[in-house]
Design a protein around this motif. Sequence first.
Motif, short mmCIF file in Angstrom:
data_model
loop_
_atom_site.label_atom_id
_atom_site.label_comp_id
_atom_site.label_asym_id
_atom_site.label_seq_id
_atom_site.Cartn_x
_atom_site.Cartn_y
_atom_site.Cartn_z
N LEU A 137 0.83 -1.21 0.00
CA LEU A 137 0.00 0.00 0.00
C LEU A 137 0.86 1.26 0.00
CD1 LEU A 137 -2.90 -0.91 2.47
CD2 LEU A 137 -2.83 -1.10 -0.02
N ALA A 138 1.97 1.21 0.72
CA ALA A 138 2.88 2.36 0.74
C ALA A 138 3.49 2.58 -0.65
CB ALA A 138 3.98 2.14 1.77
N ILE A 139 3.84 1.49 -1.31
CA ILE A 139 4.39 1.60 -2.67
C ILE A 139 3.33 2.15 -3.62
CG2 ILE A 139 5.27 0.28 -4.64
CD1 ILE A 139 6.54 -1.64 -2.62
N ALA A 140 2.08 1.71 -3.45
CA ALA A 140 0.98 2.19 -4.29
C ALA A 140 0.81 3.70 -4.15
CB ALA A 140 -0.31 1.46 -3.93
N GLU A 141 0.88 4.19 -2.91
CA GLU A 141 0.77 5.63 -2.70
C GLU A 141 1.90 6.38 -3.39
OE1 GLU A 141 -1.12 7.45 0.94
OE2 GLU A 141 -0.15 5.70 1.81
N GLN A 142 3.10 5.83 -3.30
CA GLN A 142 4.25 6.45 -3.94
C GLN A 142 4.07 6.48 -5.46
OE1 GLN A 142 7.94 4.48 -3.05
NE2 GLN A 142 9.19 5.96 -4.13
N GLU A 143 3.58 5.39 -6.03
CA GLU A 143 3.34 5.33 -7.47
C GLU A 143 2.29 6.36 -7.88
OE1 GLU A 143 4.92 3.77 -9.72
OE2 GLU A 143 6.17 2.47 -8.47
N CYS A 144 1.29 6.53 -7.05
CA CYS A 144 0.23 7.51 -7.35
C CYS A 144 0.81 8.91 -7.41
CB CYS A 144 -0.85 7.41 -6.28
SG CYS A 144 -2.17 8.63 -6.46
N LYS A 145 1.61 9.27 -6.43
CA LYS A 145 2.20 10.61 -6.40
C LYS A 145 3.12 10.83 -7.59
CE LYS A 145 2.02 10.82 -1.34
NZ LYS A 145 2.80 10.81 -0.08
N GLN A 146 3.91 9.81 -7.94
CA GLN A 146 4.84 9.96 -9.05
C GLN A 146 4.13 10.05 -10.40
OE1 GLN A 146 7.54 6.64 -8.66
NE2 GLN A 146 8.74 7.61 -7.03
N SER A 147 2.95 9.44 -10.49
CA SER A 147 2.21 9.48 -11.75
C SER A 147 1.46 10.78 -11.96
CB SER A 147 1.22 8.31 -11.81
OG SER A 147 0.14 8.52 -10.91
N GLY A 148 1.30 11.56 -10.90
CA GLY A 148 0.56 12.81 -11.00
C GLY A 148 -0.94 12.64 -10.94
N SER A 149 -1.40 11.46 -10.58
CA SER A 149 -2.84 11.21 -10.49
C SER A 149 -3.41 11.92 -9.26
CB SER A 149 -3.10 9.71 -10.40
OG SER A 149 -4.47 9.45 -10.15
N PRO A 150 -4.62 12.47 -9.37
CA PRO A 150 -5.23 13.14 -8.21
C PRO A 150 -5.72 12.18 -7.14
CG PRO A 150 -6.76 13.10 -10.03
CD PRO A 150 -5.47 12.58 -10.57
N CYS A 151 -5.78 10.89 -7.46
CA CYS A 151 -6.20 9.91 -6.46
C CYS A 151 -5.59 8.56 -6.79
CB CYS A 151 -7.73 9.80 -6.39
SG CYS A 151 -8.48 9.21 -7.91
N LEU A 152 -5.59 7.68 -5.81
CA LEU A 152 -4.99 6.37 -5.97
C LEU A 152 -5.92 5.48 -6.77
CD1 LEU A 152 -2.85 4.59 -3.42
CD2 LEU A 152 -4.61 3.25 -4.59
N MET A 153 -5.39 4.96 -7.90
CA MET A 153 -6.17 4.15 -8.82
C MET A 153 -5.85 2.66 -8.64
SD MET A 153 -7.99 6.28 -10.58
CE MET A 153 -8.43 5.34 -12.07
N PRO A 154 -6.69 1.78 -9.18
CA PRO A 154 -6.39 0.34 -9.11
C PRO A 154 -5.03 -0.01 -9.70
CG PRO A 154 -8.67 0.66 -9.77
CD PRO A 154 -8.03 2.02 -9.75
N GLU A 155 -4.61 0.73 -10.72
CA GLU A 155 -3.30 0.48 -11.33
C GLU A 155 -2.17 0.68 -10.34
OE1 GLU A 155 -5.69 2.29 -12.59
OE2 GLU A 155 -6.22 1.30 -14.49
N HIS A 156 -2.32 1.65 -9.45
CA HIS A 156 -1.29 1.89 -8.43
C HIS A 156 -1.27 0.73 -7.42
CE1 HIS A 156 -2.46 6.23 -9.54
NE2 HIS A 156 -1.37 5.90 -10.22
N LEU A 157 -2.45 0.22 -7.09
CA LEU A 157 -2.52 -0.95 -6.21
C LEU A 157 -1.80 -2.15 -6.84
CD1 LEU A 157 -6.12 -1.23 -4.69
CD2 LEU A 157 -3.98 -0.76 -3.49
N LEU A 158 -2.02 -2.33 -8.13
CA LEU A 158 -1.38 -3.44 -8.84
C LEU A 158 0.14 -3.31 -8.79
CD1 LEU A 158 -1.51 -5.94 -10.67
CD2 LEU A 158 -1.64 -4.37 -12.63
#
Length: 235
Positions: A16-37
């Motif tokens: 989950l921590a990695i997913a949050e990091q991926e979300c921030k790096q992607s510039g997405s306004p919210c955490l998406m299923p792709e970040h969870l993956l």
Amino acid sequence: MELKDIKLTKQMAKALAIAEQECKQSGSPCLMPEHLLLGCLDDGSSPIKEAKQKSGIDIDVMKKPYNPSHENFSFEICEPFKIPISASTNLVIEQAISYMRNYNQIYLNEGHVLKALIKSGQTEKLLTQEQKNILLSEATVSRDMHLDLAGYSPPKKLYRDIKMLSDDDAERLIHFINNEFGTRWTQSIKHALRHNHPSIYIAEDQSGEIVGFAAFDIHQPGCFGPMGVAKKQKS
């Protein structure tokens, strides 16, 4: 849904921590299923590593072609996430929790989340059908954890509430296993009970109720398992 009320394995918390990091790096306004993956695939556990190796999944390659559309997002706040999550992410997590409970487990792990991601169709743009099949078979199912006990000797004195299974306990043990874990271990135990003095131990509470069991040598010499503890006894 409040994820903060759900116990997480260490690997799941890391994912989950990695997913949050991926979300921030992607510039997405919210955490998406792709970040969870991406978080689940990058968690480093042995089942995930094996599945990635067999399927040829390359996380770095997976990140490059994905360019999420930020239109019509529905945001939700879900602890312990520090950033908003999308409605689709929330549905995936709810489904993962449902899998956990159906398995009579109390810790959410990355296998539950991966299964929810794949079964809900959230990985269509990122994984091939073959890769999804491999993940489902290698990373989202219960695994046999064999331990070589060829040189093990039972202790001379057992704890007061732990004892070797007797003939009188056999029916109670089958009933306990069915109630706590379903039928997936029943046949193995019944087969072992056909032999004299099978290497099966049970733990009882103060009232004499079975609250756990452990077996070894019943599949092949020197191998431990299955074992289990009543859900109410887990911490």
